[in-house]
Design an enzyme around this catalytic site. Structure first.
Site, mmCIF file in Angstrom:
data_model
loop_
_atom_site.group_PDB
_atom_site.id
_atom_site.type_symbol
_atom_site.label_atom_id
_atom_site.label_comp_id
_atom_site.label_asym_id
_atom_site.label_seq_id
_atom_site.Cartn_x
_atom_site.Cartn_y
_atom_site.Cartn_z
ATOM 1 C CE1 TYR A 123 39.932 32.010 30.396
ATOM 2 C CE2 TYR A 123 38.329 30.940 28.984
ATOM 3 C CZ TYR A 123 38.674 31.952 29.846
ATOM 4 O OH TYR A 123 37.759 32.914 30.167
ATOM 5 C CE LYS A 172 45.911 44.244 37.841
ATOM 6 N NZ LYS A 172 45.255 45.554 38.037
ATOM 7 C CG ASP A 205 43.039 47.611 36.393
ATOM 8 O OD1 ASP A 205 43.893 47.337 35.541
ATOM 9 O OD2 ASP A 205 43.332 47.962 37.541
ATOM 10 C CG ASP A 229 35.886 34.552 27.831
ATOM 11 O OD1 ASP A 229 34.942 34.873 27.082
ATOM 12 O OD2 ASP A 229 35.829 33.577 28.598
#
Ligand code: NAD
Length: 335
Positions: A123, A172, A205, A229
């Site tokens: 972002y 991640k 995940d 988000d």
């Protein structure tokens, strides 16, 4: 008495803001509201979606309660929410997610908080096409040690202050070894300073799956902008959706802006049927922030009492109440 900038916002904003002001007053909140304009309403009135007077008011008071602001898609002015976040460097987005008895949802035992980094990652707005024919594009995720440390420290401090036991850092880093690896390293280092708080890290995940299977296993989650988000909307869905979700945006020097998670709901604006719970719970977070604990507890007691009965819930939660009758039920429930 604390002076707080109140931005009513667009669409249902003025309706839910009026209801919230009434409920805060009934709860005994010592708040003097200083009204300021932003969003589409400010464009009509001042030809500017974020007038300087509004920025000055927030700067002076260091506290704001904000209704939803309309952002035009495609052209038009830039998102005022993003501008506010950047102007005041509101780096931590805090979203508590709690099961509320009576609110229809699939789970009955959720009590967690997402702390989302609000200024970096994908972002940061660094993207470009990499060929003149625009057949390929690149977006750059920026993660800094400075940005990571301050939001992770905020999560640990929040956990300590609110008597929470565990911080889960979501990442991640198995694939994004440098950017997400840096965020994870900062978390591992920071955890050493908080031996009283349990620390774990989890791949995003796997986190998504575990949140759906066993949300009660989570306490405080800290993560980067994009994952935050997505996961914060997922977790709002665990407890009945956007209508009941509050949020705080925290900056350095204690500046804080509180807002409901939902948007302007143009489809129901002006009808007097909007659910003000998200903004009322955001106001309860504001009362916590300024140490008006009794007023915050009274406000939450009223909200929970009104939500417990089908006849006093608003239409989005399957009830028949409108904004005014729901607000009356909240106030009656405080006693
Ligand atoms: P939305 O949240 O406004 O509405 C989605 C659906 O939820 C609609 O059916 C709406 O009626 C319902 N809803 C939302 N809040 C409700 C409430 N309090 N009570 C009852 N029903 C409610 O999302 P959208 O339609 O995608 O966005 C509309 C506008 O809001 C856009 O301009 C968008 O940019 C803006 N927006 C602003 C914020 C913010 O200011 N923080 C957040 C999200 C969207």
């Amino acid at each position: 008495m604390k002076t707080v900038t109140l931005i009513e916002g667009d669409g249902i904003g003025p309706e839910i803001a009026a209801a919230t002001v009434k409920a805060v007053e009934a709860a005994g909140g010592q708040i003097a509201w200083e009204r300021a304009d932003a969003g589409a309403g400010a464009v009509d009135k001042h030809k500017d979606p974020l007038p300087q007077a509004t920025i000055d008011s927030i700067k002076k008071n260091q506290l704001a309660l904000k209704g939803p602001l309309a952002t035009p898609s495609g052209g038009g002015y830039r998102s005022v929410n993003v501008t506010l976040r950047q102007t005041f460097d509101l780096y931590a987005n805090v979203r508590p997610v709690q099961t509320i008895p009576g609110v229809p949802s699939r789970y009955s035992n959720v009590d967690l908080v997402i702390v989302r980094e609000n200024t970096e990652d994908l972002y940061a707005g660094v993207e470009h096409y990499i060929d003149p024919r625009r057949t390929a594009a690149e977006s750059i995720a920026i993660i800094t040690k400075f940005g990571s440390e301050r939001v992770i420290m905020y999560a640990f401090e929040y956990a300590r202050k609110h008597h929470r036991k565990k911080v889960t850092l979501v990442h991640k880093a198995n694939i994004l070894k440098m950017s997400n690896g840096l965020f994870l390293d900062c978390g591992r280092e920071m955890a050493k300073r908080y031996p009283d708080i349990q620390f774990e890290d989890m791949i995003v995940d796997a986190t998504a799956m575990k949140l759906v299977i066993a949300p009660e296993k989570f306490d405080v989650i800290v993560t980067m902008n994009l994952f935050g988000d997505i996961l914060s909307d997922l977790t709002a869905g665990l407890v009945g959706g956007l209508g009941v979700a509050p949020a705080a945006n925290i900056g350095d020097s204690g500046l804080a802006m509180f807002e409901a998670v939902h948007g302007t709901a143009p489809d129901i604006a002006g009808k007097g049927i909007a659910n003000p719970t998200g903004l009322m719970l955001s106001a309860a977070m504001l009362l916590d922030h300024v140490h008006q604990d009794e007023a915050a507890a009274r406000l939450r007691k009223g909200i929970h009492a009104a939500l417990a009965k089908a006849e006093t819930r608003t239409g989005d939660l399957g009830g028949k109440a409108n904004t005014a009758s729901y607000t009356e039920a909240v106030i009656a429930g405080m006693r």
